[in-house]
Design a protein around this motif. Structure first.
Motif, PDB file in Angstrom:
ATOM      1  N   ILE A 136       0.836  -1.203   0.000  1.00 36.06           N
ATOM      2  CA  ILE A 136       0.000   0.000   0.000  1.00 36.06           C
ATOM      3  C   ILE A 136       0.870   1.251   0.000  1.00 36.06           C
ATOM      4  O   ILE A 136       0.599   2.212  -0.736  1.00 36.06           O
ATOM      5  CB  ILE A 136      -0.988  -0.016   1.189  1.00 36.06           C
ATOM      6  N   ALA A 137       1.911   1.279   0.806  1.00 31.22           N
ATOM      7  CA  ALA A 137       2.813   2.436   0.831  1.00 31.22           C
ATOM      8  C   ALA A 137       3.455   2.649  -0.536  1.00 31.22           C
ATOM      9  O   ALA A 137       3.647   3.785  -0.965  1.00 31.22           O
ATOM     10  CB  ALA A 137       3.880   2.258   1.904  1.00 31.22           C
ATOM     11  N   GLY A 138       3.748   1.571  -1.232  1.00 27.47           N
ATOM     12  CA  GLY A 138       4.351   1.669  -2.558  1.00 27.47           C
ATOM     13  C   GLY A 138       3.458   2.363  -3.566  1.00 27.47           C
ATOM     14  O   GLY A 138       3.950   2.963  -4.531  1.00 27.47           O
ATOM     15  N   PHE A 139       2.151   2.336  -3.363  1.00 26.65           N
ATOM     16  CA  PHE A 139       1.229   3.045  -4.261  1.00 26.65           C
ATOM     17  C   PHE A 139       1.419   4.559  -4.154  1.00 26.65           C
ATOM     18  O   PHE A 139       1.136   5.291  -5.079  1.00 26.65           O
ATOM     19  CB  PHE A 139      -0.236   2.734  -3.928  1.00 26.65           C
ATOM     20  N   ASP A 140       1.880   5.012  -2.984  1.00 19.79           N
ATOM     21  CA  ASP A 140       1.920   6.451  -2.697  1.00 19.79           C
ATOM     22  C   ASP A 140       3.326   7.023  -2.532  1.00 19.79           C
ATOM     23  O   ASP A 140       3.471   8.126  -2.033  1.00 19.79           O
ATOM     24  CB  ASP A 140       1.114   6.735  -1.419  1.00 19.79           C
ATOM     25  N   GLY A 141       4.344   6.280  -2.893  1.00 20.46           N
ATOM     26  CA  GLY A 141       5.673   6.870  -2.849  1.00 20.46           C
ATOM     27  C   GLY A 141       6.670   6.184  -1.943  1.00 20.46           C
ATOM     28  O   GLY A 141       7.846   6.457  -2.013  1.00 20.46           O
ATOM     29  N   ASP A 142       6.221   5.318  -1.056  1.00 22.08           N
ATOM     30  CA  ASP A 142       7.116   4.506  -0.250  1.00 22.08           C
ATOM     31  C   ASP A 142       8.027   5.291   0.696  1.00 22.08           C
ATOM     32  O   ASP A 142       9.153   4.900   0.953  1.00 22.08           O
ATOM     33  CB  ASP A 142       7.935   3.591  -1.169  1.00 22.08           C
ATOM     34  N   ASP A 143       7.557   6.423   1.244  1.00 24.36           N
ATOM     35  CA  ASP A 143       8.326   7.155   2.249  1.00 24.36           C
ATOM     36  C   ASP A 143       7.613   7.028   3.598  1.00 24.36           C
ATOM     37  O   ASP A 143       6.641   6.276   3.716  1.00 24.36           O
ATOM     38  CB  ASP A 143       8.516   8.614   1.834  1.00 24.36           C
ATOM     39  N   GLN A 144       8.063   7.759   4.598  1.00 20.65           N
ATOM     40  CA  GLN A 144       7.465   7.657   5.943  1.00 20.65           C
ATOM     41  C   GLN A 144       5.999   8.084   5.939  1.00 20.65           C
ATOM     42  O   GLN A 144       5.173   7.471   6.597  1.00 20.65           O
ATOM     43  CB  GLN A 144       8.259   8.506   6.949  1.00 20.65           C
ATOM     44  N   GLU A 145       5.674   9.133   5.215  1.00 22.71           N
ATOM     45  CA  GLU A 145       4.279   9.585   5.153  1.00 22.71           C
ATOM     46  C   GLU A 145       3.405   8.539   4.459  1.00 22.71           C
ATOM     47  O   GLU A 145       2.282   8.261   4.892  1.00 22.71           O
ATOM     48  CB  GLU A 145       4.190  10.938   4.437  1.00 22.71           C
ATOM     49  N   ALA A 146       3.940   7.945   3.402  1.00 20.68           N
ATOM     50  CA  ALA A 146       3.192   6.903   2.686  1.00 20.68           C
ATOM     51  C   ALA A 146       2.988   5.689   3.593  1.00 20.68           C
ATOM     52  O   ALA A 146       1.922   5.068   3.577  1.00 20.68           O
ATOM     53  CB  ALA A 146       3.926   6.496   1.414  1.00 20.68           C
ATOM     54  N   ARG A 147       3.987   5.352   4.399  1.00 18.94           N
ATOM     55  CA  ARG A 147       3.858   4.224   5.322  1.00 18.94           C
ATOM     56  C   ARG A 147       2.796   4.502   6.392  1.00 18.94           C
ATOM     57  O   ARG A 147       1.990   3.634   6.714  1.00 18.94           O
ATOM     58  CB  ARG A 147       5.197   3.893   5.966  1.00 18.94           C
ATOM     59  N   GLU A 149       0.244   6.488   6.053  1.00 20.08           N
ATOM     60  CA  GLU A 149      -1.051   6.428   5.360  1.00 20.08           C
ATOM     61  C   GLU A 149      -1.439   4.970   5.100  1.00 20.08           C
ATOM     62  O   GLU A 149      -2.616   4.608   5.189  1.00 20.08           O
ATOM     63  CB  GLU A 149      -0.980   7.218   4.054  1.00 20.08           C
ATOM     64  N   ALA A 150      -0.451   4.130   4.788  1.00 20.15           N
ATOM     65  CA  ALA A 150      -0.718   2.709   4.565  1.00 20.15           C
ATOM     66  C   ALA A 150      -1.219   2.046   5.849  1.00 20.15           C
ATOM     67  O   ALA A 150      -2.128   1.202   5.799  1.00 20.15           O
ATOM     68  CB  ALA A 150       0.543   2.007   4.065  1.00 20.15           C
ATOM     69  N   MET A 151      -0.658   2.430   6.992  1.00 19.24           N
ATOM     70  CA  MET A 151      -1.122   1.881   8.272  1.00 19.24           C
ATOM     71  C   MET A 151      -2.570   2.252   8.534  1.00 19.24           C
ATOM     72  O   MET A 151      -3.378   1.417   8.951  1.00 19.24           O
ATOM     73  CB  MET A 151      -0.230   2.353   9.418  1.00 19.24           C
ATOM     74  N   LEU A 152      -2.905   3.508   8.267  1.00 24.44           N
ATOM     75  CA  LEU A 152      -4.283   3.948   8.443  1.00 24.44           C
ATOM     76  C   LEU A 152      -5.211   3.206   7.477  1.00 24.44           C
ATOM     77  O   LEU A 152      -6.270   2.720   7.867  1.00 24.44           O
ATOM     78  CB  LEU A 152      -4.384   5.456   8.217  1.00 24.44           C
ATOM     79  N   THR A 153      -4.799   3.114   6.234  1.00 18.59           N
ATOM     80  CA  THR A 153      -5.627   2.454   5.214  1.00 18.59           C
ATOM     81  C   THR A 153      -5.855   0.992   5.562  1.00 18.59           C
ATOM     82  O   THR A 153      -6.993   0.514   5.555  1.00 18.59           O
ATOM     83  CB  THR A 153      -4.967   2.586   3.825  1.00 18.59           C
ATOM     84  N   LEU A 154      -4.791   0.267   5.861  1.00 20.30           N
ATOM     85  CA  LEU A 154      -4.925  -1.157   6.161  1.00 20.30           C
ATOM     86  C   LEU A 154      -5.793  -1.369   7.401  1.00 20.30           C
ATOM     87  O   LEU A 154      -6.665  -2.248   7.415  1.00 20.30           O
ATOM     88  CB  LEU A 154      -3.555  -1.808   6.344  1.00 20.30           C
ATOM     89  N   SER A 155      -5.588  -0.564   8.416  1.00 21.97           N
ATOM     90  CA  SER A 155      -6.403  -0.691   9.636  1.00 21.97           C
ATOM     91  C   SER A 155      -7.873  -0.457   9.342  1.00 21.97           C
ATOM     92  O   SER A 155      -8.745  -1.183   9.846  1.00 21.97           O
ATOM     93  CB  SER A 155      -5.920   0.309  10.693  1.00 21.97           C
ATOM     94  N   ALA A 156      -8.173   0.537   8.516  1.00 18.04           N
ATOM     95  CA  ALA A 156      -9.562   0.827   8.162  1.00 18.04           C
ATOM     96  C   ALA A 156     -10.157  -0.288   7.302  1.00 18.04           C
ATOM     97  O   ALA A 156     -11.322  -0.660   7.491  1.00 18.04           O
ATOM     98  CB  ALA A 156      -9.646   2.171   7.433  1.00 18.04           C
ATOM     99  N   LEU A 157      -9.377  -0.818   6.362  1.00 18.50           N
ATOM    100  CA  LEU A 157      -9.870  -1.905   5.512  1.00 18.50           C
ATOM    101  C   LEU A 157     -10.247  -3.122   6.350  1.00 18.50           C
ATOM    102  O   LEU A 157     -11.342  -3.675   6.215  1.00 18.50           O
ATOM    103  CB  LEU A 157      -8.814  -2.302   4.482  1.00 18.50           C
TER     104      LEU A 157
END
Length: 192
Positions: A136-147, A149-157
């Motif tokens: 998921i982080a790789g979709f958005d750039g793979d930096d700390q902010e993307a990671r 956001e990936a944590m939030l997204t995965l938790s919500a999913l």
């Protein structure tokens, strides 16, 4: 006449595939050895030729169920080339995914058990969480902010899917899926 090694391996794989679907749908406490062996067309007595114990079978089946999710999520992300994150959200928070737990993401079903169960299940669960976060982080750039956001997204999913399966009211269930999907997709991606 004894079974060949190939037949034995095929039988073992069949039991694991069936158990994998069962643990996705029902968790790790429900499937019984006799039920799984019967579903595989085998006798209960042959169980110990394939597995050391029920716990061994369930741990292996859970690891398979978890690992299969990565390939599915990667395929889902690639289907929407312009917005892979949105495509993933739409597929994960769909009625189809909600209504098919035996083929769906095992993170939803196995989370509580991984939090209290043996180390083997905990390790398999963590491996899968890390793989999904990286994807998921790789979709958005793979930096700390993307990671983050990936944590939030995965938790919500995972949370929205779990709750949508757990409530009795079908309207509330649908609302959970659609509202969380809409809110996640509205969030500006970190790379934008």
């Amino acid at each position: 006449m004894g079974h060949s090694q190939a037949e034995k391996a095929a039988s073992r794989d069949r039991v694991l595939r069936i158990a994998s679907r069962k643990v996705r749908a029902e968790g790790v406490t429900r499937p019984g050895v006799a039920e799984l062996m019967q579903a595989a067309g085998l006798t209960h007595g042959g169980f110990y030729k394939h597995f050391a114990s029920r716990d061994d079978l369930i741990a292996q089946a859970a690891a398979i169920a978890l690992a299969e999710g990565t390939a599915k999520m990667e395929r889902t992300g690639r289907q929407n080339k312009q917005e892979p994150r949105s495509g993933l959200i739409d597929a994960y928070l769909s009625r189809r995914h909600r209504d098919a737990p035996d083929t769906g993401c095992a993170l939803v079903t196995l989370g509580a058990a991984a939090g209290r169960d043996d180390q083997q299940l905990k390790d398999a669960y963590e491996k899968q969480v890390r793989a999904y976060l990286d994807l998921i982080a790789g979709f958005d750039g793979d930096d700390q902010e993307a990671r983050a956001e990936a944590m939030l997204t995965l938790s919500a999913l995972v949370g929205a899917t779990l709750m949508s399966r757990a409530v009795s009211d079908s309207n509330l269930s649908d609302e959970l899926l659609s509202t969380v999907a809409d809110r996640l997709k509205r969030r500006q991606s970190p790379a934008a």
